[in-house]
Design a protein around this motif. Structure first.
Motif: not given
Length: 161
Positions: A73-97
């Protein structure tokens, strides 16, 4: 705009298998991630202090970690968040969260982002067909940008374990 947009696009063009099965790739990354020619190393074997940062499986053996639902479950979260970041790298809200939760709740030292970044690149190179040198370099750039953004969040929060 994020300097790594082109690098994100390059990685995402090969990222289909990871995006399609984040639980499997996440488990590989967290558990038996680094395959070297001489022997197989896992993230927790090469960096045993990292395992202690995960309360749900801090005291489990390598055997107990295999197919562990919490690890998956944690590994899945890591991969999903990384994928989300790559899809919108200019959106810093994910990184801030993520920066806030990793600093205030999980207390994850900055060095761990470098460790897992190296693991992610190695797993991608090993497991994704066609993930060659250009894609690996792009992924390293993306992860470096992510680490820098996380570091800026940590600085803003005054977190430095």
């Amino acid at each position: 705009m994020c300097a790594c947009v082109d690098d994100c696009k390059k990685v995402l063009s090969c990222w289909g298998p990871v995006k399609a099965n984040p639980k499997q790739y996440g488990e590989i990354i967290l558990q038996r991630s680094i395959v070297l020619p001489i022997y197989i190393l896992s993230l927790f074997e090469t960096h045993p202090g990292v395992q202690k940062l995960f309360p749900k499986f801090a005291d489990l053996s390598k055997e107990q970690l295999q197919s562990n639902p919490d690890l998956q479950a944690h590994g899945e979260i890591v991969v999903c968040k990384l994928t989300e970041y790559m899809q919108k790298p200019e959106d810093q809200s994910l990184v801030q969260e993520l920066g806030k939760s990793h600093a205030e709740q999980h207390k994850i030292p900055r060095a761990n982002f470098q460790i897992i970044s190296e693991v992610i690149v190695m797993v991608a190179a090993e497991k994704i067909d066609g993930f060659g040198t250009d894609a690996q370099t792009a992924l390293k750039n993306v992860l470096k940008e992510f680490q820098t953004a996380m570091g800026a969040c940590y600085d803003k929060l005054g977190f430095d374990p």
